[in-house]
Design a protein around this motif. Structure first.
Motif, PDB file in Angstrom:
ATOM      1  N   TYR A 700     -14.214 -17.682  -5.375  1.00  0.00           N
ATOM      2  CA  TYR A 700     -14.592 -19.086  -5.505  1.00  0.00           C
ATOM      3  C   TYR A 700     -14.896 -19.616  -4.108  1.00  0.00           C
ATOM      4  O   TYR A 700     -14.251 -19.224  -3.126  1.00  0.00           O
ATOM      5  CB  TYR A 700     -13.458 -19.900  -6.135  1.00  0.00           C
ATOM      6  N   GLU A 701     -15.865 -20.514  -4.022  1.00  0.00           N
ATOM      7  CA  GLU A 701     -16.267 -21.062  -2.734  1.00  0.00           C
ATOM      8  C   GLU A 701     -16.155 -22.583  -2.749  1.00  0.00           C
ATOM      9  O   GLU A 701     -16.785 -23.258  -3.564  1.00  0.00           O
ATOM     10  CB  GLU A 701     -17.692 -20.628  -2.402  1.00  0.00           C
ATOM     11  N   LEU A 702     -15.318 -23.085  -1.850  1.00  0.00           N
ATOM     12  CA  LEU A 702     -15.134 -24.524  -1.690  1.00  0.00           C
ATOM     13  C   LEU A 702     -16.112 -25.019  -0.630  1.00  0.00           C
ATOM     14  O   LEU A 702     -16.008 -24.643   0.545  1.00  0.00           O
ATOM     15  CB  LEU A 702     -13.689 -24.814  -1.256  1.00  0.00           C
ATOM     16  N   PRO A 703     -17.106 -25.831  -1.010  1.00  0.00           N
ATOM     17  CA  PRO A 703     -18.053 -26.342  -0.009  1.00  0.00           C
ATOM     18  C   PRO A 703     -17.323 -27.109   1.092  1.00  0.00           C
ATOM     19  O   PRO A 703     -16.448 -27.946   0.818  1.00  0.00           O
ATOM     20  CB  PRO A 703     -18.957 -27.275  -0.823  1.00  0.00           C
ATOM     21  N   ASP A 781     -24.388 -25.757   7.969  1.00  0.00           N
ATOM     22  CA  ASP A 781     -24.754 -26.457   6.743  1.00  0.00           C
ATOM     23  C   ASP A 781     -24.676 -25.511   5.550  1.00  0.00           C
ATOM     24  O   ASP A 781     -25.189 -24.387   5.594  1.00  0.00           O
ATOM     25  CB  ASP A 781     -26.179 -27.008   6.862  1.00  0.00           C
ATOM     26  N   GLY A 782     -24.046 -25.969   4.491  1.00  0.00           N
ATOM     27  CA  GLY A 782     -23.952 -25.165   3.277  1.00  0.00           C
ATOM     28  C   GLY A 782     -22.865 -24.111   3.296  1.00  0.00           C
ATOM     29  O   GLY A 782     -22.703 -23.371   2.315  1.00  0.00           O
ATOM     30  N   ASP A 783     -22.079 -24.012   4.396  1.00  0.00           N
ATOM     31  CA  ASP A 783     -20.997 -23.026   4.433  1.00  0.00           C
ATOM     32  C   ASP A 783     -19.867 -23.443   3.494  1.00  0.00           C
ATOM     33  O   ASP A 783     -19.700 -24.632   3.164  1.00  0.00           O
ATOM     34  CB  ASP A 783     -20.450 -22.880   5.853  1.00  0.00           C
ATOM     35  N   ILE A 787     -12.140 -18.373  -1.589  1.00  0.00           N
ATOM     36  CA  ILE A 787     -10.830 -18.037  -2.173  1.00  0.00           C
ATOM     37  C   ILE A 787     -11.035 -16.835  -3.079  1.00  0.00           C
ATOM     38  O   ILE A 787     -11.811 -16.909  -4.041  1.00  0.00           O
ATOM     39  CB  ILE A 787     -10.231 -19.212  -2.979  1.00  0.00           C
ATOM     40  N   HIS A 788     -10.365 -15.745  -2.768  1.00  0.00           N
ATOM     41  CA  HIS A 788     -10.532 -14.496  -3.515  1.00  0.00           C
ATOM     42  C   HIS A 788      -9.331 -14.293  -4.433  1.00  0.00           C
ATOM     43  O   HIS A 788      -8.201 -14.110  -3.965  1.00  0.00           O
ATOM     44  CB  HIS A 788     -10.650 -13.300  -2.567  1.00  0.00           C
ATOM     45  N   VAL A 789      -9.556 -14.345  -5.736  1.00  0.00           N
ATOM     46  CA  VAL A 789      -8.512 -14.091  -6.721  1.00  0.00           C
ATOM     47  C   VAL A 789      -8.610 -12.637  -7.157  1.00  0.00           C
ATOM     48  O   VAL A 789      -9.685 -12.177  -7.561  1.00  0.00           O
ATOM     49  CB  VAL A 789      -8.663 -15.019  -7.939  1.00  0.00           C
ATOM     50  N   GLU A 790      -7.502 -11.920  -7.073  1.00  0.00           N
ATOM     51  CA  GLU A 790      -7.509 -10.491  -7.368  1.00  0.00           C
ATOM     52  C   GLU A 790      -6.437 -10.148  -8.394  1.00  0.00           C
ATOM     53  O   GLU A 790      -5.452 -10.861  -8.547  1.00  0.00           O
ATOM     54  CB  GLU A 790      -7.292  -9.682  -6.084  1.00  0.00           C
ATOM     55  N   CYS A 791      -6.638  -9.029  -9.074  1.00  0.00           N
ATOM     56  CA  CYS A 791      -5.684  -8.538 -10.071  1.00  0.00           C
ATOM     57  C   CYS A 791      -5.420  -7.075  -9.805  1.00  0.00           C
ATOM     58  O   CYS A 791      -6.351  -6.289  -9.595  1.00  0.00           O
ATOM     59  CB  CYS A 791      -6.243  -8.734 -11.487  1.00  0.00           C
ATOM     60  N   ARG A 827     -18.622 -32.977  -3.933  1.00  0.00           N
ATOM     61  CA  ARG A 827     -19.181 -33.114  -5.271  1.00  0.00           C
ATOM     62  C   ARG A 827     -20.709 -32.969  -5.243  1.00  0.00           C
ATOM     63  O   ARG A 827     -21.299 -32.319  -6.113  1.00  0.00           O
ATOM     64  CB  ARG A 827     -18.790 -34.473  -5.842  1.00  0.00           C
ATOM     65  N   ALA A 828     -21.348 -33.553  -4.230  1.00  0.00           N
ATOM     66  CA  ALA A 828     -22.799 -33.452  -4.130  1.00  0.00           C
ATOM     67  C   ALA A 828     -23.232 -32.009  -3.932  1.00  0.00           C
ATOM     68  O   ALA A 828     -24.228 -31.558  -4.521  1.00  0.00           O
ATOM     69  CB  ALA A 828     -23.301 -34.323  -2.972  1.00  0.00           C
ATOM     70  N   ARG A 829     -22.488 -31.276  -3.110  1.00  0.00           N
ATOM     71  CA  ARG A 829     -22.834 -29.872  -2.870  1.00  0.00           C
ATOM     72  C   ARG A 829     -22.656 -29.043  -4.141  1.00  0.00           C
ATOM     73  O   ARG A 829     -23.494 -28.178  -4.456  1.00  0.00           O
ATOM     74  CB  ARG A 829     -21.958 -29.316  -1.745  1.00  0.00           C
ATOM     75  N   LEU A 830     -21.622 -29.299  -4.903  1.00  0.00           N
ATOM     76  CA  LEU A 830     -21.403 -28.563  -6.144  1.00  0.00           C
ATOM     77  C   LEU A 830     -22.497 -28.877  -7.169  1.00  0.00           C
ATOM     78  O   LEU A 830     -22.953 -27.996  -7.901  1.00  0.00           O
ATOM     79  CB  LEU A 830     -20.026 -28.909  -6.732  1.00  0.00           C
ATOM     80  N   ARG A 831     -22.917 -30.126  -7.224  1.00  0.00           N
ATOM     81  CA  ARG A 831     -23.995 -30.485  -8.144  1.00  0.00           C
ATOM     82  C   ARG A 831     -25.297 -29.786  -7.754  1.00  0.00           C
ATOM     83  O   ARG A 831     -26.053 -29.330  -8.610  1.00  0.00           O
ATOM     84  CB  ARG A 831     -24.186 -32.003  -8.147  1.00  0.00           C
TER      85      ARG A 831
END
Length: 844
Positions: A700-703, A781-783, A787-791, A827-831
């Motif tokens: 997952y990537e958090l802007p 910009d845009g970085d 978050i890496h979720v592993e099993c 929120r704008a980046r996710l949209r």
């Protein structure tokens, strides 16, 4: 990491050969005993213990490959001091003084299987590199690490159950006035149903022969639980205390795993004549489907705070003999769940509260309540939840809409240190199977706090002494079952309430820092040093009686003061005399904190189910993820805050040990309800839900918000992961799979990890980490922050078609004076990302 140094083949042969001979002799003796009553020769079955230094991965699979062996259970063994045979070594330092951890593998064995084991041992002695038959190679590792091999004996069956200590207390206090005692007899869970039936019949015969009787019995195959509730004559108690555990037949019976004192939780009323009143506006009957289930005592449903708001399901007709004077605990918990603290009541729940009574009035006191003393607690809970979710006796489920279960009661015995308690295992399985959120109290320890008399001169010196005394006795103030469950949210209590300042006499002291963990609350860690309790919430202030110091006295006891009528504490509904329906009292406890967290959990469900995001936003995760999301969101809003500095100072904890030691005490910290269910202009909160399979990674990537770029200002990343762990009841490692997020990128975050210790937060099924800093973040910009979720496999291999359900909550924040646009920027980046993905799908 330190490595285990083991003795050579010759030394192992010298050590173990006499033990193998003793084991063979034990089988011969048992065969001779059985021959006296059996016309045909019988191959006896005895429980054999393999005591290994360290562990051997998948050893249980190799055990089952030998005909006549049946793997039963693995327990965490004692830590032993190093010796010349087994010790830990490090690459540079060489031999160390670190203790050696042991694992115990319990195996049901026939004499034929022991002969095969001896054959393998002889092959290994002759040639340690000899190739064993397919599937038996793990025995070579086991022979290298075997410290002893022996029978499971009488002392093993009671060592950590507290039976001897409880029986001694019984004799000291009421031994002359009782003729029987009750015990929970846990049997080895055999895979074959006919063998389970035979074992149960044999143990029942042993109990009957001693003059005892069976009161209840239970088999729950999904958690490998097989137990009997038995009543024994008091003479059995005296015999054990006088002559030892081996003196009674029950404790020498091979079918028996553990014998524990049966101590159903008993609750005394905070006050027998409540006088405070509450004036609540008349409420209409609440309609709709219940979301929250309260398993507790029977409430006083005609109370002004509760009328029209309860859905009571009483299949055992306990209400017929449940006087209003005894309806205290259930009334208090229902009041807190529906209204919160009545000193500052909030908007009540808009759904009915489902109540299943599992307590009843105590047989010796009309005002006390007790968990049903005629039933095994795991079986009682198992049947209650199945009735809610599936129905029973051919009838439909009573409340399948329930997603939250409040359990503010538990067992009074300490959880077994070597393994999860049976009721903890049950909650883990129920939560995973029915997708439920169990919110459970950590438990209360209300015995006086003993401090040096010299520290009892002022409130401040008493406070510091009490903090140290509670910390030193933490192993005796451990989490009470089922608060040890991994898939449950376990709640501790903080020292605050909504009553405000109150006048108190000089005879009582308020020795607890405001908002600090309450001294009466149970402390962690959980099983395998996992985080427990998970978080703390408002439990009510508790005052202590000011001690009277006698000249020459070395120690004094700080005893809890009675404040039920005047406060402080949480104000809750209570049954009144003469039918009064508006009485209240003031109480404190982890039960209260649990009920208040349950209330907050229901509020979060409202938000998730409303799904009020804009049309341009991605939809919230579906209902199948809501129980896990709520568990994660509650934890996400928790932190240590000022606790770390305070406890490090008061306890003198060195900086290098602080996070590890405080994680066991504080869990994930104190819940801040102001951070629940909403973001802020200076904080962005993102949530996700998914399913992950073995050896998979979800990224997952958090802007990253541009307003934080290159600014040397305070900021914090918070990451919380909750997953429904599948469990393996027979193994110490217990988790069928491990889901976790990788170590956050502290360089990109320009900060450092704080609070929970790195290894500890990954030991359960709830991981919560914070990265905080004031250095400037450097990004383009845009970085995004990944978050890496592993099993990965843990106790066993996760099959390819199986996956694990999880929920993830991530936030980034800064001070308001730094930026008030973070929420909108993220929120704008996710949209924008959502629009780009939609366009790609159209082009493809």
């Amino acid at each position: 990491m330190p490595r285990l140094s083991k003795p050579g083949t010759g030394r192992q042969s010298a050590r173990l050969s006499p033990q193998f001979r003793e084991l063979t002799a034990a089988f011969d003796a048992e065969r001779a005993r059985l021959a006296e009553t059996a016309p045909d020769e019988v191959d006896p079955a005895l429980v054999v213990v393999f005591d290994l230094a360290g562990t051997v991965q998948d050893f249980q699979n190799a055990i089952d490959k030998i005909d006549g062996f049946e793997f039963l259970s693995q327990l965490l063994g004692d830590r032993t001091d190093p010796d010349d045979d087994f010790h830990m070594t490090e690459r540079e330092a060489g031999r160390t003084n670190k203790p050696v951890q042991h694992s115990l593998y319990m195996v049901m064995s026939s004499a034929k299987a022991i002969d095969e084991l001896l054959r393998l041992f002889a092959l290994w002695q002759a040639d340690p590199s000899a190739k064993f038959e397919h599937g038996l190679g793990k025995f070579k590792d086991a022979f290298h690490q075997l410290t002893s091999i022996r029978r499971w004996g009488p002392e093993d069956r009671i060592r950590e159950t507290g039976l001897r200590e409880r029986w001694q207390e019984t004799l000291n206090m009421i031994g002359q006035s009782v003729s029987t005692v009750r015990v929970e007899v846990e049997l080895w869970y055999r895979r074959d149903s006919s063998q389970r039936a035979a074992a149960e019949s044999h143990v029942e015969q042993v109990i009957a022969a001693s003059g005892g009787r069976i009161l209840d019995r239970s088999q729950i195959g999904d958690i490998t639980y097989h137990a009997l509730l038995a009543e024994l004559p008091i003479q059995q108690v005296r015999t054990v205390l006088t002559d030892g555990a081996a003196a009674i037949r029950l404790l020498t019976t091979d079918d028996v795993m553990f014998v524990s004192p049966f101590t159903p939780m008993t609750v005394a009323p905070a006050a027998t004549d409540p006088v405070a009143e509450v004036r609540l506006p008349a409420g209409e009957r609440v309609e709709g489907l219940p979301r929250v289930a309260l398993l507790d005592g029977l409430p006083f449903q005609n109370h002004d705070a509760l009328t029209g708001r309860l859905m009571i399901d009483d299949p055992e007709d306990l209400g017929d003999n449940y006087s209003n004077a005894a309806r205290n605990h259930g009334t208090a918990m229902a009041s807190l769940i529906i209204h919160g603290d009545l000193s500052a009541p909030a908007e009540p729940l808009d759904r009915p509260l489902y109540v299943r009574p599992i307590m009843r009035p105590h047989e010796l006191s009309t005002t006390h309540e007790q968990v049903n003393p005629e039933r095994l607690f795991p079986d009682l809970l198992h049947r209650a939840i199945r009735r809610i979710q599936e129905g029973e006796g051919g009838r439909d489920a009573t409340a399948p809409s329930v997603r939250i279960v409040n359990l503010s009661i538990g067992a009074q015995a300490r959880a077994l240190a070597r393994r999860m308690s049976p009721v903890g295992r049950l909650l883990d399985w129920l939560a995973h199977t029915y997708n439920l959120l169990f919110i459970v109290s950590a438990g209360n320890h209300t015995a006086p706090i003993t401090i040096p008399a010299t520290s009892a001169s002022t409130v401040e010196t008493a406070r510091h002494a009490a903090t140290r005394a509670v910390h030193e006795k933490s192993i005796l103030k451990g989490i009470l079952p089922p608060g040890d469950a991994l898939n449950a949210l376990t709640i501790g209590a903080t020292h605050n309430d909504g009553l405000g300042d109150t006048e108190t006499s000089d005879a009582v002291w308020d020795i607890t820092d405001p908002g600090a963990p309450a001294y009466y609350g149970a402390t962690g860690p959980g099983v395998d040093r996992s985080i427990k309790p998970d978080l703390h919430h408002i439990g009510g202030r508790a005052l202590y009686v000011r001690p009277v110091i006698v000249p020459g006295q070395d120690k004094v006891d700080l005893e809890l003061a009675h404040t039920a009528l005047t406060g402080p504490g949480l104000q809750v509904a209570a049954p009144g005399r003469s039918g009064a329906t508006n009485r209240t009292i003031f109480t404190f406890g982890t039960s209260n904190a649990t009920a208040l967290v349950t209330r907050e959990a229901s509020r979060l469900f409202d938000i998730l189910e409303a799904d009020v995001d804009g049309k341009e936003d991605s939809p919230l995760p579906g209902p199948e993820y809501h129980p896990l999301l709520v568990r994660a969101l509650l934890t996400h809003a928790s932190s240590w805050g000022e606790w770390e500095a305070r406890f490090r100072r008061d306890l003198g904890i060195p900086a290098q040990d602080a996070r590890r030691k405080l994680s066991a005490m504080l869990g994930y910290g104190r819940l801040d309800t102001a951070r629940l269910g909403a973001a802020a202009t200076n904080r962005a909160v993102l949530i996700a839900g998914g399913r992950i399979g073995g050896d998979q990674r979800h990224t997952y990537e958090l802007p990253l918000p541009p307003s934080l770029r290159s600014r040397a200002a305070w900021h914090r990343f918070t990451i919380t992961l909750a997953y429904a762990v599948p469990t393996v009841g027979q193994l110490t490692r217990y988790r069928g799979a491990k889901v976790y997020f990788d170590t956050p990128d502290t360089k990109l975050a320009a900060g450092d990890r704080i609070e929970g210790e790195h290894f500890t937060v990954r030991r359960g099924s709830l991981q919560h980490e914070l990265v905080q800093g004031s250095r400037a973040m450097t990004f383009g910009d845009g970085d995004a922050f990944p978050i890496h979720v592993e099993c990965m496999d843990d106790a066993q291999h996760l099959p390819k078609k199986k996956n694990v359900r999880y929920a993830l909550v991530v936030s980034i924040e800064t001070a308001e004076e730094v930026s008030t646009t973070i929420h909108d920027e993220v929120r704008a980046r996710l949209r924008q990302q959502a629009r780009e993905r939609a366009q790609e799908r159209v082009r493809s």
